[in-house]
Design a protein around this motif. Structure first.
Motif, PDB file in Angstrom:
ATOM      1  N   MET A 155       0.689  -1.361   0.059  1.00  0.00           N
ATOM      2  CA  MET A 155      -0.023   0.032  -0.047  1.00  0.00           C
ATOM      3  C   MET A 155       0.956   1.316   0.146  1.00  0.00           C
ATOM      4  O   MET A 155       0.298   2.279  -0.125  1.00  0.00           O
ATOM      5  CB  MET A 155      -0.875   0.018   1.281  1.00  0.00           C
ATOM      6  CG  MET A 155       0.142   0.144   2.702  1.00  0.00           C
ATOM      7  SD  MET A 155      -1.125  -0.184   3.965  1.00  0.00           S
ATOM      8  CE  MET A 155      -2.225   1.171   4.134  1.00  0.00           C
ATOM      9  N   ARG A 169      -3.333  -2.161  10.342  1.00  0.00           N
ATOM     10  CA  ARG A 169      -3.624  -3.108   9.211  1.00  0.00           C
ATOM     11  C   ARG A 169      -3.643  -4.624   9.752  1.00  0.00           C
ATOM     12  O   ARG A 169      -2.777  -4.647  10.733  1.00  0.00           O
ATOM     13  CB  ARG A 169      -2.658  -3.278   8.042  1.00  0.00           C
ATOM     14  CG  ARG A 169      -1.106  -3.176   8.272  1.00  0.00           C
ATOM     15  CD  ARG A 169      -0.390  -2.478   7.031  1.00  0.00           C
ATOM     16  NE  ARG A 169       1.056  -2.434   7.476  1.00  0.00           N
ATOM     17  CZ  ARG A 169       1.575  -1.463   7.989  1.00  0.00           C
ATOM     18  NH1 ARG A 169       0.949  -0.415   8.605  1.00  0.00           N
ATOM     19  NH2 ARG A 169       2.957  -1.426   8.377  1.00  0.00           N
ATOM     20  N   GLY A 170      -4.443  -5.372   9.441  1.00  0.00           N
ATOM     21  CA  GLY A 170      -4.607  -6.744  10.117  1.00  0.00           C
ATOM     22  C   GLY A 170      -5.619  -6.431  11.334  1.00  0.00           C
ATOM     23  O   GLY A 170      -5.643  -5.740  12.160  1.00  0.00           O
ATOM     24  N   ASN A 171      -6.634  -7.489  11.217  1.00  0.00           N
ATOM     25  CA  ASN A 171      -7.753  -7.502  12.308  1.00  0.00           C
ATOM     26  C   ASN A 171      -6.927  -8.102  13.443  1.00  0.00           C
ATOM     27  O   ASN A 171      -6.814  -9.545  13.367  1.00  0.00           O
ATOM     28  CB  ASN A 171      -8.763  -8.066  11.856  1.00  0.00           C
ATOM     29  CG  ASN A 171      -9.625  -7.605  10.784  1.00  0.00           C
ATOM     30  OD1 ASN A 171      -9.897  -6.680  10.730  1.00  0.00           O
ATOM     31  ND2 ASN A 171      -9.452  -8.228   9.593  1.00  0.00           N
ATOM     32  N   PHE A 199      -5.590  -3.046  15.693  1.00  0.00           N
ATOM     33  CA  PHE A 199      -4.860  -3.449  14.407  1.00  0.00           C
ATOM     34  C   PHE A 199      -3.801  -4.359  14.752  1.00  0.00           C
ATOM     35  O   PHE A 199      -3.074  -4.118  15.910  1.00  0.00           O
ATOM     36  CB  PHE A 199      -4.533  -2.170  13.776  1.00  0.00           C
ATOM     37  CG  PHE A 199      -5.585  -1.600  12.907  1.00  0.00           C
ATOM     38  CD1 PHE A 199      -6.149  -2.283  11.855  1.00  0.00           C
ATOM     39  CD2 PHE A 199      -6.060  -0.464  13.194  1.00  0.00           C
ATOM     40  CE1 PHE A 199      -7.044  -1.601  11.026  1.00  0.00           C
ATOM     41  CE2 PHE A 199      -6.758   0.258  12.613  1.00  0.00           C
ATOM     42  CZ  PHE A 199      -7.508  -0.392  11.604  1.00  0.00           C
ATOM     43  N   ALA A 200      -3.501  -5.394  14.217  1.00  0.00           N
ATOM     44  CA  ALA A 200      -2.459  -6.530  14.293  1.00  0.00           C
ATOM     45  C   ALA A 200      -1.029  -5.884  14.471  1.00  0.00           C
ATOM     46  O   ALA A 200      -0.262  -5.863  14.898  1.00  0.00           O
ATOM     47  CB  ALA A 200      -2.564  -7.623  13.423  1.00  0.00           C
ATOM     48  N   LYS A 240      -7.199   4.651   4.453  1.00  0.00           N
ATOM     49  CA  LYS A 240      -6.119   4.368   5.460  1.00  0.00           C
ATOM     50  C   LYS A 240      -6.305   4.828   6.700  1.00  0.00           C
ATOM     51  O   LYS A 240      -7.086   6.137   6.812  1.00  0.00           O
ATOM     52  CB  LYS A 240      -4.649   4.998   5.137  1.00  0.00           C
ATOM     53  CG  LYS A 240      -4.061   4.426   3.953  1.00  0.00           C
ATOM     54  CD  LYS A 240      -2.555   5.323   3.761  1.00  0.00           C
ATOM     55  CE  LYS A 240      -2.148   5.046   2.543  1.00  0.00           C
ATOM     56  NZ  LYS A 240      -2.675   5.867   1.620  1.00  0.00           N
ATOM     57  N   ILE A 241      -6.469   3.925   7.711  1.00  0.00           N
ATOM     58  CA  ILE A 241      -6.985   4.497   9.130  1.00  0.00           C
ATOM     59  C   ILE A 241      -5.770   4.455  10.036  1.00  0.00           C
ATOM     60  O   ILE A 241      -5.314   3.275  10.357  1.00  0.00           O
ATOM     61  CB  ILE A 241      -8.023   3.460   9.579  1.00  0.00           C
ATOM     62  CG1 ILE A 241      -9.267   3.336   8.708  1.00  0.00           C
ATOM     63  CG2 ILE A 241      -8.775   3.898  11.077  1.00  0.00           C
ATOM     64  CD1 ILE A 241     -10.016   2.251   8.983  1.00  0.00           C
TER      65      ILE A 241
END
Lengths: 270, 282
Positions: free
Chosen positions: B117, B174-176, B182-183, B215-216
């Motif tokens: 990204m 990113r990643g649940n 976020f992971a 993007k968060i």
């Protein structure tokens, strides 16, 4: 900004031919309005795919655009491509009988989306890929209906300004009466792009070329002799229509997200 | 000393607005008697700039925003992120340390993430070095976001005598994660804990929040003491403002029992590095 007609024709016909064959399509389909852009698209498609594999859908609203319908039919006949006339007024009127409005823009957008919907339906029936007919000027100004006339599978004219499409039309032998027609989005009868935008396409394209292709700043463009209001207006059109040039934004949550880091090519495995 | 971490959400491409946001937080930090305030990566400009980079680029030697921030730095040291046009048409993702009315140091991001990204390498020139510099409180070193994920960068600051490591970041989540976060946040915390512990330095990590183009930014800024103890932790995802007291004497205390710094052998590391680099050619 000058283009070499033969070079552009060669590049775009190669693109149309290869892109369709990658996706296992033989035929191309698009909305044929009797205007400049769709006529140029028709020419390129006929050269790339053979005329019998090209379908131009003529989609007037009642008899509001009858001259254009005649021009479209006449030119299609000359090229030897298939056409079909579909009147969109029954569908559009059915909707507006329930939700009436006097807003011309609402109606115009609805018509553009009705045409898109019919195009995609016929695309499946005819196993033909939808070719876009939006030029670079319209795309940059956002002068088109999102999910309407902007929608397509491939868009051969997307990197040519309106005035460049006109030059290409001369090279391709598009009849003068089509080339000289006042450009119109066909949102309502008598509408012309230039009147609505308030600036001529020649001026718009020169300003866009400086801003986009030559990466000049607003000040540089104004100092090179263009009207300040025109330049500012164009910049605001570009900014306010960015969403029309992008896929809907997806909030990133996972490790791999569409639009962020799932980045296979368009021609993936084709 | 007192450290403030401003976990803000910058407005993309809007220098004026972001500058005013900085002023607000600096004012607040001064009120709290803070010695140093740290803002996130590209705090003056926003992160996902792409073609907007040139529009918000600043030459710090001649810019009114920087001049005003320099004036404010007479009373409080300020770390912030901006796009630096060092030479004409060459843009860096930079971090400035302002103190006593002057620019003490500018760090230019060395590791520009350009994968998945991330597209920084498309728009920014690469910084050339990591360097420690004196501040009124301690010898400091700065890194920007992805710089910090290369532990060689931290080592250079450690070898250069850093007592305070400042990392500014614009890290999207990113990643649940299974723990309701976020992971990716663990990655930063793991590094923060390890580097502070093994460098025996204080470590500030200031991340941003807000969303840009989907993007968060994950927030979760933190401050570790020189033995990897978490002193302060900002909220995930939401704007936050931390003020934390630290005792620089902790460095002395901890270095008495953990002698990593005293026993460091940079010349051996350098020699070995040279050999490793040479062996690439074999």
């Amino acid at each position: 900004m000058k283009i070499n007609g033969l070079f552009i024709e060669t590049a775009l016909t190669k693109f149309i031919k290869e892109e369709l064959s990658k996706f296992n399509f033989k035929k191309g389909i698009f909305g044929l309005s009797g205007g400049l852009d769709s006529s140029v698209c028709a020419c390129l498609a006929a050269k790339a795919l053979m005329p019998k594999n090209v379908i131009g859908l003529i989609m007037p609203y009642g008899n509001l655009f009858s001259v254009d319908v005649e021009d479209a039919q006449e030119f299609a006949k000359e090229l030897g491509i298939q056409t079909r006339i579909i009147d969109i007024s029954p569908m559009v009127d059915a909707f507006y009988s329930r939700f009436p409005t006097e807003e011309k823009l609402l109606k115009g957008n609805k018509m553009a989306r009705e045409r898109m919907s019919i195009l995609y339906d016929f695309s499946a029936r005819e196993k033909a890929l939808v070719l876009g007919t939006s030029n670079k000027t319209e795309l940059l100004l956002g002068y088109g209906t999102i999910h309407g006339d902007i929608a397509s599978a491939i868009n051969p004219l997307g990197d040519l300004y309106k005035t460049q499409v006109r030059e290409l039309a001369i090279h391709l032998g598009v009849p003068e009466k089509i080339r000289k027609k006042k450009a119109s989005a066909g949102l309502w009868p008598g509408q012309t792009d230039e009147e609505e935008l308030g600036i001529s396409y020649e001026t718009i394209d020169q300003i866009l070329f400086k801003l986009i292709d030559e990466r000049q700043s607003k000040e540089e463009v104004i100092n090179s002799g263009f009207n300040k209001d025109d330049v500012e207006k164009i910049i605001s059109y570009i900014k306010n229509s960015q969403f029309k040039r992008r896929l809907p934004v997806i909030p990133k949550l996972s490790e791999r997200t569409i639009g962020h880091d799932f980045l296979y090519p368009y021609d993936w495995d084709r | 000393m007192k450290i403030a971490i401003a976990q803000i959400s910058s407005v993309l491409g809007d220098l004026k607005n972001n500058f005013e946001l900085h002023l607000e937080y600096i004012k607040q930090a001064k009120k709290g008697g803070t010695d140093l305030i740290v803002f996130p990566e590209l705090s003056l400009t926003g992160y996902t700039l792409k073609d907007l980079v040139e529009n918000v680029a600043i030459n710090p030697s001649n810019n009114h925003y920087i001049n005003e921030l320099k004036l404010l730095s007479r009373d409080i040291s300020i770390v912030f992120g901006f796009v630096e046009e060092k030479e004409r048409g060459i843009f860096y993702n930079s971090a400035a340390f302002l103190s006593k009315g002057e620019i003490s140091h500018i760090h230019r991001k060395v590791f520009l993430p350009t994968y998945g990204m991330f597209e920084e390498g498309k728009f920014f020139a690469q910084g050339k070095y990591f360097k420690t510099f004196p501040t009124p409180f301690a010898k400091a070193g700065m890194m920007i976001c992805y710089d910090f994920l290369n532990y060689g960068a931290s080592y250079v600051l450690f070898a250069g005598g850093a007592e305070l490591i400042i990392v500014i970041s614009a890290a999207p989540g990113r990643g649940n994660g299974k723990d309701g976060r976020f992971a990716s946040q663990r990655m930063w915390e793991l590094m923060g804990e390890a580097i502070s512990y093994f460098s025996t330095t204080f470590l500030i990590y200031c991340n941003r929040v807000g969303t840009e183009d989907g993007k968060i930014f994950a927030g979760g800024s933190f401050l570790f003491n020189p033995e990897g103890k978490l002193l302060a932790k900002a909220k995930d995802i939401h704007t936050d403002f931390l003020i934390q007291d630290i005792d620089l004497h902790d460095i002395n205390r901890i270095r008495k029992k953990r002698c990593y710094k005293r026993d460091d052998k940079p010349e051996i590391i350098l020699h070995a590095l040279n050999r490793a680099i040479k062996s690439y050619e074999d």
